[in-house]
Design an enzyme around this catalytic site. Structure first.
Site, PDB file in Angstrom:
ATOM      1  CE1 TYR A  33      -3.179  -2.823   0.029  1.00 52.94           C
ATOM      2  CE2 TYR A  33      -4.029  -2.023   2.107  1.00 52.94           C
ATOM      3  CZ  TYR A  33      -4.097  -2.888   1.042  1.00 52.94           C
ATOM      4  OH  TYR A  33      -5.100  -3.824   0.998  1.00 52.94           O
ATOM      5  CE  LYS A  60       0.981 -17.378  -3.204  1.00 54.03           C
ATOM      6  NZ  LYS A  60       0.276 -18.676  -3.160  1.00 54.03           N
ATOM      7  CG  ASP A  79      -2.326 -19.888  -1.323  1.00 53.97           C
ATOM      8  OD1 ASP A  79      -1.582 -19.746  -0.328  1.00 53.97           O
ATOM      9  OD2 ASP A  79      -1.971 -20.501  -2.335  1.00 53.97           O
ATOM     10  CG  ASP A 118      -7.394  -4.354   3.657  1.00 55.26           C
ATOM     11  OD1 ASP A 118      -8.407  -4.373   4.374  1.00 55.26           O
ATOM     12  OD2 ASP A 118      -7.228  -3.539   2.734  1.00 55.26           O
ATOM     13  CG  ASP A 165     -12.668  -6.652   5.619  1.00 52.56           C
ATOM     14  OD1 ASP A 165     -12.385  -6.164   6.727  1.00 52.56           O
ATOM     15  OD2 ASP A 165     -13.120  -5.969   4.666  1.00 52.56           O
TER      16      ASP A 165
END
Ligand code: NAD
Length: 363
Positions: A141, A191, A223, A247, A251
């Site tokens: 980000y 990852k 994943d 993020d 959620d």
């Protein structure tokens, strides 16, 4: 104790839920002999309307001179024009930056009385109590270079995912600290099979883990984690990860509870810095002003504030117990009520929790 608490009610349902939480904190202060000095300030859309900026100087100064900041929510259709030069969210990003808040803590706890509200089967979600620790100020980000260009293949956009050792170490250390006081397990999500950034993350996280032999430690690819959260959410305690993965996963995890109105959060910096506490939901413009918003996520954010910023563990636990007792007694706001159940309004729910807190025995 004396504590200065800056309140930022913000927009939409923000003022309604913060007002109930303030009353609750006043009762906490009276019951446990503390003196909380509240300073309410303009923030978000309402601050744009009244001063032209979402984070006025007076608001920032008040936050920087307080022991903790409790926020409602910001934003709404009035300020949503993508062409607008100033937007409420800029205030939030600016405030997090000014507070040096690099760690986002999002507990996902399923209250027994609400296990049926989850989209997952109750037996899967009973006992779920996860603390998500998301890095908030780095990663893709914010990494540079980023931008867009018009090249031979037309329009192109690019971002850079990067983390340095210091950024990884400080967030992973927060996760291990939290785990010490919980079920003593940390899961780091990355990852590393594809991303170089993640391989550095994994190395540094392992070094921190080696310094905490008493804490169980595991790494899971992002994943796979997306699947495990649905399949076996009760197996996790503290989950630490970078900005982008955090993020998305936090959620996803929040939906395990099935109730947005129940989820608190904290944004913290280095130990001793000023924490920012807020419910994870937004300003809910569709129900603003109707007196039906659920104040519990804000009240639970206040509990996090008491625990993390003011070291008031007993008082924090008292709020959590009061919320649990009220739910066990069957009281529900409209977002939690099932068909056929009577819903109470924001003020009534606030009063039930306040009363439940007053009834908790002190030793
Ligand atoms: P939202 O979280 O405000 O609302 C989503 C749905 O959940 C709505 O139907 C709403 O009525 C319901 N809901 C949310 N909180 C509730 C509560 N406490 N009690 C009962 N029902 C509740 O998300 P949105 O509609 O996507 O966003 C609305 C505005 O909030 C937007 O302007 C968005 O930018 C902003 N927002 C702000 C924050 C923040 O302040 N940190 C976070 C998310 C969204």
């Amino acid at each position: 104790m004396e504590a200065k608490i800056t309140l930022l009610p913000g927009d939409g349902i923000g003022p309604e839920i913060v007002a109930e939480t303030r009353k609750l904190l006043e009762v906490v202060a009276a019951k446990y002999n503390h003196n909380f000095n509240f300073n309410e300030q303009l923030f978000g859309g309402i601050a744009i309307d009244e001063t032209g900026t979402p984070l006025p100087d007076d608001t920032l100064a008040a936050c920087l001179h307080s022991d903790a900041v409790l926020m409602g929510a910001v934003g709404g259709p009035k300020w949503d024009d993508p062409r607008a030069k100033v937007r409420p969210e800029q205030g939030l990003l600016g405030l997090r930056k000014a507070l040096g808040a690099f760690a986002n803590l999002r507990p996902v706890k399923v209250f027994d009385a609400l296990a049926d509200a989850s989209p997952l089967r109750p037996e899967k979600v009973r006992g779920v109590d996860i603390m998500f620790v998301r890095e908030l100020t780095g990663g893709i980000y914010f990494g540079t270079p980023q931008g867009r260009l018009d090249g031979d293949n037309g329009r192109e956009g690019f971002n850079t995912m990067r983390y340095n050792e210091m950024e990884i170490r400080r967030i992973v250390e927060i996760a291990f600290d939290l785990a010490t006081k919980r079920k003593k397990k940390v899961t780091s999500v990355d990852k590393a099979n594809v991303l170089v950034t993640s391989r550095v993350w994994r190395e540094v996280a392992q070094e921190v883990a080696d310094e905490h032999p008493d804490i169980e430690y595991e790494v899971i690819l992002v994943d796979a984690m997306a699947m495990h959260l649905i399949n076996r959410p009760a197996d996790f305690d503290v989950v630490v990860t970078g900005n982008l993965f955090g993020d998305i996963l936090s959620d996803e995890a929040s939906m395990i509870t099935g109730s947005l109105g129940m989820l608190p959060s904290a944004a913290l910096g280095v130990p001793g810095s000023i924490g920012l506490y807020e419910p994870i939901h937004g300003s809910a413009p569709d129900i603003a002003g109707k007196g039906i918003a659920n104040p519990l996520a804000t009240m639970l954010s206040a509990a996090m504030m008491l625990r993390s910023s003011l070291n008031l563990d007993t008082e924090a636990a008292a709020i959590e117990t009061a919320v649990s007792n009220v739910l066990n007694a069957g009281h529900r706001t409209a977002d939690l009520a099932r068909v056929g159940e009577t819903a109470v309004g924001t003020k009534e729910m606030g009063a039930f929790v306040t009363m439940a807190l007053e009834n908790i025995q002190t030793v």
